[in-house]
Design a protein around this motif. Sequence first.
Motif: not given
Length: 76
Positions: A70-76
């Motif tokens: 989720l973090g990889a999708r949301m932050m980049f």
Amino acid sequence: MNRIRFLIVENLPQSGTRINTHGLIDNVVRDLSAMDSMLGTEEIVAALDDLNERQYIVLFNDETVAMTQLGARMMF
């Protein structure tokens, strides 16, 4: 706080590999110092807690941290 969150994410492996939390904090402190920012460890820990609550990262009991999918999708 946004600058700190950005630097945290920039210092985490995008692959989701765990890294040592203390090493991550040291790297973020160095990056902030290079930017002439006087923010301290307390602000970095607060940002880590915030990212963990949002489930963008996972803080593990063994003092490691990793980015979530989720973090990889949301932050980049």
